[in-house]
Design an enzyme around this catalytic site. Structure first.
Site, PDB file in Angstrom:
ATOM      1  CB  SER A  40      -0.915  -0.003   1.236  1.00 17.08           C
ATOM      2  OG  SER A  40      -0.169   0.302   2.405  1.00 17.08           O
ATOM      3  CB  SER A  42       0.336   3.611   4.630  1.00 13.53           C
ATOM      4  OG  SER A  42       1.250   2.565   4.907  1.00 13.53           O
ATOM      5  CE  LYS A 112       0.724   1.709   8.810  1.00 14.78           C
ATOM      6  NZ  LYS A 112       0.060   2.348   7.659  1.00 14.78           N
ATOM      7  CB  SER A 219      -0.958   6.197   7.236  1.00 10.57           C
ATOM      8  OG  SER A 219      -0.410   5.244   8.123  1.00 10.57           O
TER       9      SER A 219
END
Length: 271
Positions: A40, A42, A112, A219
């Site tokens: 993705s 994010s 992250k 996100s």
């Protein structure tokens, strides 16, 4: 007969060599590094959809989440250790690390940036990050541009700050350089004003961490509690490893489509 025997022995030795090589590669992969493919957007622009990297498991030691696995999931092997929030040969992550961790509820792997350490107070006010009551330094750094089109195997389309641009148009997001208190600098992207730009104060519990994506308005991270589909606070034992370097990057639907590999991302360091 001697020639046939010698030929048979040579084939056997070749097979053994291949088997040993595969075993060594398997041990190396499961003990020290884990492959991860970015699904993705994010973490744009730090990580793009289709980036393929190896996660350094040695950075933080081992827990049930980073337990070596081959055919079965790590939790099936080391699930007995889940819940004690400890690690073997544990190392402390640093603020600003890009970390792969296991979601505390769903069990899915996420990637992250580590923003909040145990005991920190984290807040976002008007889109700006505050740590322990102090605004984190940001500096405007132009615009991030990408083509508005389907991306990756999930055929995701990017969100754009400059509104609907149409297929093949240039999708823009504001870029800033954020510098954390320990001196780690990285790019963050902003799309617009939304609820996640205005939060209360999060106090990170002992033994837990607070994560955010660099693509701040796109996100699902620690700003949302797990009950609302977010990540919430992540326990120490759920850390899998640190992302250090991108091996290669595919702009197509599969990492096997070598003709879509991005030439500027081979062995690129993750900052």
């Amino acid at each position: 007969m001697a020639t046939k025997a010698k030929s048979g022995n040579a084939i056997l030795e070749t097979v053994k060599t291949i088997v040993y090589a595969l075993l060594i590669a398997g041990v190396f992969r499961t003990l020290f590094f884990q492959p991860f493919w970015i699904p993705s957007g994010s973490m744009k622009e730090t990580l793009l959809i289709g980036d393929f990297l190896f996660v350094n498991k040695m950075a933080y030691g081992y827990s049930y989440a980073s337990c070596p696995s081959l055919i079965v999931d790590a939790e099936d092997i080391c699930g007995w250790a889940k819940g004690d929030n400890t690690r073997i040969w544990g190392g402390e992550p640093e603020r600003g690390d890009v970390v792969v961790f296991r979601h505390p509820v769903s069990g899915r792997d996420y990637i992250k940036r580590l923003i909040g350490l145990p005991g920190d107070k984290v807040q976002i006010k008007d889109g700006q990050l505050y740590l322990n009551g102090t605004a984190v330094k940001v500096q405007d750094d132009g615009v991030f541009e990408e083509v508005y089109a389907e991306q990756g195997p999930q055929r995701l389309r990017p969100r754009c700050e400059n509104g609907p641009v149409g297929e093949g148009g240039i999708c823009e997001k504001s870029r800033q350089i954020e510098t954390l208190p320990n001196g780690v600098s990285h790019a963050i992207l902003n799309i617009g004003n939304q609820a996640s730009d205005h939060t209360g104060i999060y106090t990170v519990p002992e033994g837990h961490y607070f994560f955010m994506g660099d693509n701040r308005d796109n996100s699902s991270d620690s700003r949302l509690p797990q009950s609302a589909g977010g990540v919430g606070f992540v326990p120490y034992e759920n850390l899998i490893g640190r992302a250090d370097r991108i091996m290669f990057s595919s702009a197509g639907r599969s990492m096997l489509f070598f003709w879509t590999w991005r030439s500027d991302r081979f062995f690129k360091g993750v900052e």
